[in-house]
Design an enzyme around this catalytic site. Structure first.
Site, short mmCIF file in Angstrom:
data_model
loop_
_atom_site.label_atom_id
_atom_site.label_comp_id
_atom_site.label_asym_id
_atom_site.label_seq_id
_atom_site.Cartn_x
_atom_site.Cartn_y
_atom_site.Cartn_z
N GLY A 16 0.78 -1.24 0.00
CA GLY A 16 0.00 0.00 0.00
C GLY A 16 0.81 1.29 0.00
O GLY A 16 0.34 2.32 0.47
N SER A 17 2.02 1.25 -0.58
CA SER A 17 2.80 2.50 -0.56
C SER A 17 2.17 3.57 -1.47
O SER A 17 2.23 4.77 -1.15
CB SER A 17 4.26 2.24 -0.96
OG SER A 17 4.36 1.88 -2.31
N ASN A 18 1.55 3.16 -2.56
CA ASN A 18 0.84 4.16 -3.38
C ASN A 18 -0.36 4.73 -2.64
O ASN A 18 -0.64 5.92 -2.72
CB ASN A 18 0.42 3.54 -4.72
CG ASN A 18 1.53 3.56 -5.73
OD1 ASN A 18 1.93 4.61 -6.22
ND2 ASN A 18 2.09 2.39 -6.02
N ASN A 111 -6.45 3.54 -12.27
CA ASN A 111 -5.45 2.54 -11.93
C ASN A 111 -4.04 3.10 -12.15
O ASN A 111 -3.85 3.99 -12.98
CB ASN A 111 -5.64 1.31 -12.84
CG ASN A 111 -4.66 0.20 -12.52
OD1 ASN A 111 -4.39 -0.09 -11.35
ND2 ASN A 111 -4.11 -0.44 -13.55
N HIS A 113 -0.32 1.67 -13.32
CA HIS A 113 0.32 0.49 -13.91
C HIS A 113 1.82 0.78 -14.06
O HIS A 113 2.19 1.84 -14.57
CB HIS A 113 -0.31 0.18 -15.27
CG HIS A 113 0.27 -1.04 -15.90
ND1 HIS A 113 -0.03 -2.31 -15.45
CD2 HIS A 113 1.17 -1.20 -16.91
CE1 HIS A 113 0.64 -3.19 -16.16
NE2 HIS A 113 1.37 -2.55 -17.05
N SER A 140 2.13 4.54 -15.55
CA SER A 140 0.98 5.24 -16.14
C SER A 140 -0.18 5.21 -15.16
O SER A 140 -0.45 4.17 -14.55
CB SER A 140 0.54 4.53 -17.43
OG SER A 140 1.62 4.35 -18.32
N ASP A 149 -5.47 -2.64 -18.83
CA ASP A 149 -4.37 -1.66 -18.90
C ASP A 149 -4.40 -0.82 -20.19
O ASP A 149 -3.35 -0.48 -20.74
CB ASP A 149 -3.00 -2.37 -18.77
CG ASP A 149 -2.86 -3.08 -17.44
OD1 ASP A 149 -3.42 -2.59 -16.44
OD2 ASP A 149 -2.20 -4.13 -17.39
N GLU A 178 6.02 6.62 -9.14
CA GLU A 178 4.60 6.28 -8.98
C GLU A 178 3.97 7.14 -7.89
O GLU A 178 2.86 7.65 -8.05
CB GLU A 178 4.44 4.80 -8.61
CG GLU A 178 4.82 3.84 -9.71
CD GLU A 178 4.55 2.38 -9.32
OE1 GLU A 178 3.53 2.10 -8.67
OE2 GLU A 178 5.36 1.52 -9.66
#
Ligand code: GRF
Length: 231
Positions: A16-18, A111, A113, A140, A149, A178
């Site tokens: 869960g770092s994003n 999302n 990716h 992206s 995607d 990211e």
């Protein structure tokens, strides 16, 4: 800016770092966005603990408890709808979603990716980049459509592949990019600046470029000289 904060539900499957980058971005002054829940498809997702510690609502819809994708996605959608999200952000969510789920959240499902789409959809993107010999790799953020995607791109980031890179080193450097991208996109969403036009292309009001570059340990937004939402 919207009168009410833009409500975000974040879906995760792992560390869960994003998701953390999204939450931190929401804490910036004038972000206009709020993470109202973090939902995971497994109780083992490490990011759940962090989200709970931040006082964010968390919920698990374990895909293993459902007979098939349709049943899982129906329950997932029901849970998400309960939080009345403006957007649903996939942040390392490792399940392919059914067309019915994607249609239900049309133009609200986003999302990240880890490749420079349309190159390398699917899994093992860093390995694919190295095997192909490309000299630039990237990530992206895109709206989700039924084709895996392939949805309209909101932002992209690139970084050079270095001699001696492994999938692990590449993934590690890319992760920083990211986080900056997702923070920026969160900011744009919170300010109500992101729109999908009639041709299915993304417009972000007041932004000249949506291309980011990580070079020499610095992230810049093309045309800006620095990333406005840098970590
Ligand atoms: C990220 O690299 C994301 O792009 C990919 O899976 C990874 C998730 O990392 N889909 P985290 O859970 O956000 O730390």
């Amino acid at each position: 800016m919207n009168a009410q904060p833009c409500r975000l539900v974040v879906l995760i499957s792992g560390r869960g770092s994003n998701m953390q980058a999204i939450v931190e971005a929401c804490r910036q002054r004038d972000s206009g966005a709020q993470v109202v829940a973090v939902v995971a498809n497994t109780a083992a997702a490490a990011g759940l603990d962090w989200a709970q510690q931040q006082g964010i609502a968390t919920q698990v819809v374990a895909h293993r408890d459902y007979a098939g994708r349709e049943a899982f996605d129906a329950e997932l959608a029901r849970v998400i709808e309960g939080y009345r999200p403006d957007y649903v952000l996939l942040a390392g969510f490792m399940r392919i979603l059914t067309p019915a789920f994607v249609a239900r959240f049309k133009a609200r499902l986003i999302n990240i990716h880890p490749s420079l789409l349309p190159a390398f959809p699917g899994l093992h993107t860093h390995r694919q980049a190295l095997d192909t010999g490309v000299q630039w790799h990237g990530c992206s953020i895109h709206f989700v459509t039924p084709a895996l995607d392939q949805g309209p791109i909101i932002a992209q980031g690139i970084l050079p592949v270095m001699a001696g890179d492994t999938p692990e080193t590449l993934a590690q450097r890319l992760l920083r990019l990211e986080h900056v991208l997702y923070a920026c996109v969160t900011h744009w969403l919170g300010q109500g600046r992101v729109q999908l036009d009639d041709h299915g292309c993304v417009q972000v009001r007041g932004v000249a470029s949506r291309g980011f570059v990580l070079m020499d340990d610095r992230v810049v937004l093309a045309g800006e000289g620095a990333a406005p939402c840098a970590d």
